[in-house]
Design an enzyme around this catalytic site. Structure first.
Site, PDB file in Angstrom:
ATOM      1  N   MET A 171       0.844  -1.203   0.000  1.00 40.38           N
ATOM      2  CA  MET A 171       0.000   0.000   0.000  1.00 40.38           C
ATOM      3  C   MET A 171       0.879   1.253   0.000  1.00 40.38           C
ATOM      4  SD  MET A 171      -3.408  -0.966   2.055  1.00 40.38           S
ATOM      5  CE  MET A 171      -2.787  -0.808   3.686  1.00 40.38           C
TER       6      MET A 171
ATOM      7  N   ALA B 174       4.050   4.063   0.830  1.00 40.31           N
ATOM      8  CA  ALA B 174       4.788   4.651   1.962  1.00 40.31           C
ATOM      9  C   ALA B 174       5.859   3.644   2.371  1.00 40.31           C
ATOM     10  CB  ALA B 174       3.858   5.009   3.123  1.00 40.31           C
TER      11      ALA B 174
ATOM     12  N   HIS C  37       9.070   1.302   3.229  1.00 43.86           N
ATOM     13  CA  HIS C  37      10.170   1.329   4.201  1.00 43.86           C
ATOM     14  C   HIS C  37      11.023   0.085   3.965  1.00 43.86           C
ATOM     15  CE1 HIS C  37       7.730  -1.653   6.184  1.00 43.86           C
ATOM     16  NE2 HIS C  37       6.716  -0.791   6.286  1.00 43.86           N
TER      17      HIS C  37
ATOM     18  N   HIS D  95       9.265  -3.328   3.300  1.00 41.16           N
ATOM     19  CA  HIS D  95       8.810  -3.547   1.917  1.00 41.16           C
ATOM     20  C   HIS D  95      10.000  -3.869   1.008  1.00 41.16           C
ATOM     21  CE1 HIS D  95       5.568  -0.568   3.275  1.00 41.16           C
ATOM     22  NE2 HIS D  95       4.876  -1.638   2.932  1.00 41.16           N
TER      23      HIS D  95
ATOM     24  N   GLY E 131       4.959 -10.218   4.064  1.00 40.57           N
ATOM     25  CA  GLY E 131       5.721 -10.096   5.301  1.00 40.57           C
ATOM     26  C   GLY E 131       5.090 -10.886   6.436  1.00 40.57           C
TER      27      GLY E 131
ATOM     28  N   LYS F 235       5.229  -9.894   9.298  1.00 41.53           N
ATOM     29  CA  LYS F 235       4.725  -8.839  10.173  1.00 41.53           C
ATOM     30  C   LYS F 235       3.185  -8.879  10.247  1.00 41.53           C
ATOM     31  CE  LYS F 235       4.018  -4.254  11.248  1.00 41.53           C
ATOM     32  NZ  LYS F 235       2.729  -4.100  10.649  1.00 41.53           N
ATOM     33  N   ASP F 236       2.544  -9.152   9.090  1.00 45.70           N
ATOM     34  CA  ASP F 236       1.078  -9.274   9.060  1.00 45.70           C
ATOM     35  C   ASP F 236       0.757 -10.762   9.042  1.00 45.70           C
ATOM     36  OD1 ASP F 236       0.144  -6.313   8.519  1.00 45.70           O
ATOM     37  OD2 ASP F 236       1.909  -6.676   7.310  1.00 45.70           O
TER      38      ASP F 236
ATOM     39  N   GLN G 123      -2.700 -12.044   7.980  1.00 44.57           N
ATOM     40  CA  GLN G 123      -2.876 -11.794   6.544  1.00 44.57           C
ATOM     41  C   GLN G 123      -2.150 -12.859   5.715  1.00 44.57           C
ATOM     42  OE1 GLN G 123      -2.699  -7.819   4.502  1.00 44.57           O
ATOM     43  NE2 GLN G 123      -0.607  -8.449   4.131  1.00 44.57           N
TER      44      GLN G 123
HETATM   45  P1  AMP Z   1       1.517  -2.900   3.465  1.00 42.45           P
HETATM   46  O1  AMP Z   1       2.055  -1.847   2.530  1.00 42.45           O
HETATM   47  O2  AMP Z   1       1.516  -2.492   4.888  1.00 42.45           O
HETATM   48  O3  AMP Z   1       0.212  -3.485   2.983  1.00 42.45           O
HETATM   49  O4  AMP Z   1       2.571  -4.095   3.400  1.00 42.45           O
HETATM   50  C1  AMP Z   1       2.924  -4.696   2.182  1.00 42.45           C
HETATM   51  C2  AMP Z   1       3.707  -5.948   2.462  1.00 42.45           C
HETATM   52  O5  AMP Z   1       4.886  -5.610   3.200  1.00 42.45           O
HETATM   53  C3  AMP Z   1       2.919  -6.953   3.327  1.00 42.45           C
HETATM   54  O6  AMP Z   1       3.176  -8.262   2.847  1.00 42.45           O
HETATM   55  C4  AMP Z   1       3.505  -6.737   4.699  1.00 42.45           C
HETATM   56  O7  AMP Z   1       3.417  -7.866   5.535  1.00 42.45           O
HETATM   57  C5  AMP Z   1       4.956  -6.420   4.363  1.00 42.45           C
HETATM   58  N1  AMP Z   1       5.595  -5.692   5.453  1.00 42.45           N
HETATM   59  C6  AMP Z   1       5.131  -4.587   6.086  1.00 42.45           C
HETATM   60  N2  AMP Z   1       5.953  -4.223   7.092  1.00 42.45           N
HETATM   61  C7  AMP Z   1       6.960  -5.133   7.101  1.00 42.45           C
HETATM   62  C8  AMP Z   1       8.127  -5.313   7.910  1.00 42.45           C
HETATM   63  N3  AMP Z   1       8.423  -4.488   8.912  1.00 42.45           N
HETATM   64  N4  AMP Z   1       8.944  -6.353   7.623  1.00 42.45           N
HETATM   65  C9  AMP Z   1       8.662  -7.207   6.605  1.00 42.45           C
HETATM   66  N5  AMP Z   1       7.580  -7.084   5.796  1.00 42.45           N
HETATM   67  C10 AMP Z   1       6.742  -6.070   6.052  1.00 42.45           C
END
Ligand code: AMP
Length: 283
Positions: free
Chosen positions: A30, A32, A34, A37, A147, A149-150, A153
């Site tokens: 989504m 932003a 870091h 990602h 990740g 982290k989720d 999900q």
């Molecule tokens: P998001 O943009 O938050 O939807 O995350 C996109 C992908 O990045 C998802 O598969 C998350 O689980 C993964 N992700 C987010 N934060 C982290 C992190 N700190 N370490 C590893 N993967 C991450």
């Protein structure tokens, strides 16, 4: 890096790449972006000839209008990050492209989708499954990277792929953390420095829970102690801390019930920013 905002030209491009036997790795996000990602992008680059990232803030997975409105957006910065990491293609569609027609389709994952994040964010996993299904059908990757982290999900996406016979492999990537232990998250951008410091309590609680379990305490005692600790930190509110089976996320009451590995899940608010984290007990 090529940037696509529409489905049709992206498909044409990927059909050509696949004819040249390119394997396609896909990283849905989504934005932003870091280092968490970027770890997913790097994992995909190691295992595929072509890496596709998507950036789309998916409205159907937000149950809270204010959370959607305040979700950080930083497309130009993200493009620079992706280029520096060597991502090949970015798909950054608008809502009209992803949801040209309102859909009546609903996903129901039973207990796996109704507990924890599903309980605190009603409809969240329906939205996740909807957008992930659309993205998988658009990109048709060989592997898709998510990740740890989720954690819930990740379990939902694995179930989706297995039950709907998507022809791809899900790869999981370890959580990337700040030096303080705070799990990296796009939502951290909304925290002040003081709040970031407070937010480290979630990871500290996970470590403490793991150590207490190892010392033989019962999970109910540990949960009560951590509930108390977190909630007595000003500005922090715990939603849940749970010991669960790592495969089906069924709650466990003690380490003696562990069969398929276990994970401790935690979620809560720092100010008005909602954060989640987890710890696999093998870590
Ligand atoms: P998001 O943009 O938050 O939807 O995350 C996109 C992908 O990045 C998802 O598969 C998350 O689980 C993964 N992700 C987010 N934060 C982290 C992190 N700190 N370490 C590893 N993967 C991450």
């Amino acid at each position: 890096m090529k940037v696509f905002t529409e489905i049709a030209p992206l498909r044409t491009h990927l059909i050509r790449a696949r004819k040249e036997n390119f394997s396609v790795g896909f990283v849905p996000t989504m934005g932003a972006l870091h280092h968490g990602h970027l770890a997913l992008i790097k994992a995909s680059k190691q295992e595929n000839n072509l890496t596709v990232c998507s950036i789309y803030v998916n409205p159907t997975q937000f149950n809270n209008a204010s959370d959607l409105q305040h979700y950080p957006r930083a497309l130009e910065y993200d493009i620079a990050q992706l280029e520096a990491t060597g991502c090949d293609l970015l798909f950054a569609p608008k809502d009209e492209e992803m949801y040209a027609r309102p859909t009546q389709i609903r996903f129901d994952f039973g207990d796996l989708g109704n507990t924890f994040e599903g309980a605190f964010r009603p409809g969240h996993f329906n939205g996740v499954a909807l957008v992930v299904s659309k993205l998988f059908n658009i990109v048709q990757p060989d592997k898709a990277y998510f990740g740890q982290k989720d954690f819930q999900q990740l379990a939902i996406v694995k179930r989706l792929v297995s039950e709907l016979c998507f022809d791809l492999k899900i790869e999981s990537v370890t959580t990337v953390r700040e030096l303080s232990g705070l799990a990296m998250s796009s939502r951290n951008m909304r925290l002040s420095e003081e709040e970031k410091e407070k937010a480290t309590i979630f990871y500290k609680s996970l470590l403490r829970a793991r150590d207490l379990l190892a010392s033989g305490r019962s999970w109910s005692t540990i949960r009560a102690a951590l509930n108390h600790d977190v909630d007595s930190t000003p500005g922090v509110k715990l939603e849940y801390i749970a010991l669960v089976d790592a495969q089906n996320l069924n709650p466990l009451e003690s380490v003696s019930e562990i069969r398929n590995g276990a994970v401790i899940l935690i979620a809560g608010f720092v100010g008005n920013v909602r954060l989640i984290d987890n710890l696999l007990l093998s870590e």
